[in-house]
Structure formats: C-alpha cells, structure tokens
Enzyme design. Structure first.
Site, PDB file in Angstrom:
ATOM      1  N   GLU A  34       0.695  -1.239  -0.079  1.00 57.20           N
ATOM      2  CA  GLU A  34      -0.194   0.080  -0.064  1.00 57.20           C
ATOM      3  C   GLU A  34       0.901   1.349   0.079  1.00 57.20           C
ATOM      4  OE1 GLU A  34      -3.496   1.998   2.716  1.00 57.20           O
ATOM      5  OE2 GLU A  34      -2.899   0.067   2.924  1.00 57.20           O
ATOM      6  N   GLY A  37       6.041   3.109   4.926  1.00 60.55           N
ATOM      7  CA  GLY A  37       5.678   3.766   6.387  1.00 60.55           C
ATOM      8  C   GLY A  37       4.844   2.904   6.956  1.00 60.55           C
ATOM      9  N   LYS A  49      -1.126  11.889  16.172  1.00 66.02           N
ATOM     10  CA  LYS A  49      -0.516  12.830  16.870  1.00 66.02           C
ATOM     11  C   LYS A  49      -0.588  14.285  16.329  1.00 66.02           C
ATOM     12  CE  LYS A  49       0.850   9.800  19.163  1.00 66.02           C
ATOM     13  NZ  LYS A  49      -0.270   8.776  18.593  1.00 66.02           N
ATOM     14  N   HIS A 442      16.248  23.277  36.850  1.00 64.14           N
ATOM     15  CA  HIS A 442      14.930  24.144  37.613  1.00 64.14           C
ATOM     16  C   HIS A 442      14.552  25.221  36.583  1.00 64.14           C
ATOM     17  CE1 HIS A 442      12.144  25.186  40.609  1.00 64.14           C
ATOM     18  NE2 HIS A 442      12.898  26.123  40.654  1.00 64.14           N
TER      19      HIS A 442
END
Length: 463
Positions: A34, A37, A49, A442
């Site tokens: 097809e 990937g 996503k 931090h």
C-alpha cells in the site's frame, strides 16, 4: 531478481530493518502492498499525533483567558481542515521514507508479498501481475490491523476501526469508544476536545489497564473532569445500526444500559496480518496468531525471520524498529544484544499524557521484590504551575535491598518526552540514589523524576 535480503512490509519494523541492512552492505529489497511507512506513518502513530495537536490548540484557545489572553470571538473546529492537516503530515512522512529508500539504494517493489518456497517471494501487483524475487534471507514485517469482535463487526461507516476514525467525512456529534487502551483513549480525548459527546466502555476495572493502577485512576478522574463518560467493568453485548443512531447495549454491574451514538469506534486491540503470506506453505510455525521466533527473530524455517506486531512482545512502532535492527545485525554476522522487553516505554498521547516503563507496583510485588515507592505530584512543580498543567504525578519504584530502578510511571503534561530518561537509567542499571544525586534543571517538568526518587528514600524537598 536476487537479493541478500527481502523485507515484506514497510512499516517502522520493515523499513528500518531494510535501511540497517543496506548500511551493513546487504543488497536489499522491500515489498509493500500500500504505502511506504506502513500503518504507523500513514494511519497510526503520526497522523493521530497531528489530530491530537489540533485538539490541544483548540483547548488552548478555549482556555486562553486562564493565561491572561483575550480572544475576540469564539474558536471553531473546521473538522475537514483538521483531518486534511493530519493526512498532509502523514503524506510528508511517507515521502520521507521514499527518500530514505533511494538514499540507501533499497529496491521498493509494490505489491502483496508471499513466501513461495525456499528463498523465494512472490509479489502480486495491484493489476494482478506477479513476479518472483529471491533472497537468502527474508524478513516478515506485515504488521497488524484493527481487531474485530464477533458482536462488534466493523462496517466502516457506523461501526469503525482506528483507520476510519482518522478520516471521517464529518465530525460525529456522539461517539462510543469500545476499549480504553492507548488507541481508544487517544481518540476519546481528541473527539471530546473538539466537541463530540464521548463515552468509553472498558471490560476491565481500569482504563489503560496495562498501566500502574494509580495512573489509571488518575487518568479516569482527569478524563471525567473533561466531560468524557467512562464505563469500566462493562461489556458491549450488541450494536443495532438499523436507525439513524447506533443503539449500543452495554452490560454493567447494575444491568444492561442502552447508549445512543452516531458512531461506534472499536478499539479492542489489533489482529496480526499473517493470512495469505505463505506461512503454511513453507511450514513457518505460529501460535495464537503470532509467528514463533527466537531472540534474534529467526523462525523455525531457515532464512525466514519475523518482527513487529506479528511476533510476541509489545505491538509498538519503536519495538518493531528495534527488532528489525537486532534481526538484521544478527544476519550480518554482528553480535547484537537481545532486546529486554521489560525496558520498553509505553506512551499514551491524550491529555494528560501517560508514559511508563518497567514494573508496575503490583508486578514488582508479585515478582517478589521488597520495594520503595516515591511519588511527586505536578501540583508541587513550579514549571507545571507556570504551564497551567498541574494534573498528574511521577511515580518511581525501586528495589529496597539494592536500589535497583524497577519501574517508572508518569501522568501529566509532556511526560511522553520525559520517560526516555528512565529507560536509559534502567538500561545503565542506575540506582535510586544515583538519580537523586543527578542534578536536574530547574524549573522543568523532568525534575519531578529526581523528586520522586528522593521521595522514595525520604529525602524529598518540595512536598
């Protein structure tokens, strides 16, 4: 046409295996029926996503006032444009794989690949024409598809799988999601965020049932707060699609309840694509829908290997890629280390995100460990407060005797990017005290890992 290696399937297992093989000097071909990937790039990990990002942007717009921003007028979802963007992202990634195939001098043969005999693959093109190609080594990387339950047959219109859920012709007003694993929860979050009324039906007692129980319970609270209806310990018995709306009969502890929805999404796991690829003809052994392989992905038939969703192990893109690399390196005469399946990260990209690796608290106890557990809530994180993302926590589990890092479980903003630290730490056999003494920056979300480790040892500062 003769090769050193033929790979059947070009998903994240197959195309990665092919590239690594080419890097190691093997003349390689890849067979794909097809799109290059595979499902991951075209209909799975990547386009979902993109959809989730659109939902997140819409949520930011709706909550802009929380950040001191005034927007004139209301934001609105253009569903067609959201889907179009997602498909565009997928197409771009697939083109990227095409480029990688050319760059690595890998022959791409389009068609359905099937084992025909020793070292031979028959490829049937869309027009029905067939050709035989041969190689000393053949890797099966044919992946999986949406699993169908007997009482939940997908018609592609009213009862759909993940593939149709990514490109519906219009946004449904209501949706029932059956199954609360990563796929089900991600779609539930996406559709709810853009205004669809969503109900999730889960057979087991907790959503995302493979996760640590505390994470599951926190996620359920967060999703309910967003307006998603969650039904656990519940089973879909039947779906009547004869009317305009689907009538979904759900068996619960209190009896049978009938839900109405425009669309039912079946997200009850995946089935493997092992039919019709010649396994029986050449004698490759399978069990319960999986191809049987050793730690280097060799089947019982010499020269035939299998990786990814069709073998035992987590059905995840990054697992398939790692398996492909390990398999090919062994074929090329290298000495790769077998994959440790207890150090594979799992991620769910809803909001809040979920990420984990290693033992859950329950599994660690069942394995006989005496444990130390440390939790640090994001409500105590300065960066989380500044970002407006105080939901969730980091939970770390250590062996009490030696300090071995047994597991990490996170729920919160961006934790899918944070889990890699824990994967590397466990790979390097890091102890709890070493994490505590590794100075974290931090303010960041990631310092919650250091704080959670400190909490396990009674040294936490900020709670």
């Amino acid at each position: 046409m003769s090769y050193d290696l033929i790979v059947i399937g070009s998903g994240p297992g197959g195309y990665v295996a092919a590239i690594r093989a080419s890097q190691l000097g093997l003349k390689t071909a890849i067979v794909e029926k097809e799109s290059l990937g595979g499902i991951c790039l075209n209909w799975g990990c990547i386009p979902t996503k993109a959809l989730l990002k659109s939902a997140q942007v819409f949520e930011y717009i709706n909550h802009a006032a929380d950040y001191g921003i005034t927007i004139n007028g209301e934001g609105a979802v253009n569903f067609d444009a959201v889907v179009k963007r997602s498909r565009g992202v997928a197409d771009g990634m697939s083109k990227g794989v095409q480029f990688l195939m050319k760059k690595n001098k890998i022959d791409v043969i389009m068609g359905f690949g099937k084992l025909k005999g020793k070292g031979v693959v028959e490829v049937k093109a869309e027009d029905g024409k067939t050709q035989d190609i041969s190689a000393k080594h053949i890797i099966l990387a044919t992946g999986g598809r949406s699993r169908e339950l007997p009482n939940l047959k997908q018609d592609g219109k009213k009862i759909i799988g993940y593939r149709q859920a990514m490109a519906l012709p219009k946004q449904p007003k209501s949706l029932v999601v059956v199954g609360s694993g990563a796929i089900g929860i991600e779609f539930a979050y996406f559709y709810n965020a853009i205004g669809t009324q969503v109900t999730v039906v889960e057979f087991l007692p907790n959503v995302v049932p493979l996760e640590d129980e505390e994470v599951s319970k926190q996620l359920e609270r967060s999703l309910k707060k967003q307006g998603i209806n969650i039904m656990t310990n519940s089973t879909v018995e039947s779906v009547d699609t004869s009317g305009d709306l689907c009538k979904v009969s759900v068996k619960t502890a209190k009896g049978t309840e009938v839900l109405e929805a425009e669309i039912v999404l079946s997200a009850v796991g995946i089935a493997t694509n092992i039919e019709g690829i010649g396994l029986e003809e050449v004698g490759v052994k399978t069990d319960k829908g999986k191809v049987l392989v050793d730690e280097f992905y060799r089947t019982n038939v010499e020269g035939v290997y299998a990786i990814g969703d069709i073998v035992m192990g987590q059905a995840l893109a990054h697992v398939a890629s790692a398996e492909g690399i390990t398999c090919v390196e062994k074929i090329a005469g290298h000495h790769p280390e077998p994959i440790n399946y207890n150090n594979i990260p799992g991620c769910t990209y809803c909001s809040p995100e979920v990420a984990s690796v290693g033992y859950t608290e329950k599994a660690a106890k069942e394995a006989g460990y005496e444990i130390k557990v440390g939790k640090f809530p994001f409500s105590a994180s300065g960066k989380a407060s500044a970002a407006g993302a105080k939901d969730g926590f980091v939970k770390l589990i250590f062996d009490a005797k030696y300090g071995e890092f047994l597991g990490a479980h996170m729920i919160g903003f961006n934790v899918t990017e944070m889990i890699a630290e824990c994967v590397v730490a466990r790979k390097l056999e890091t102890t709890g005290m070493e994490i505590i003494k590794s100075v974290h920056p931090h303010p960041t979300m990631s310092e919650a890992i250091m704080e959670a480790a400190a909490a396990a040892y009674g040294e936490v500062i900020h709670i």
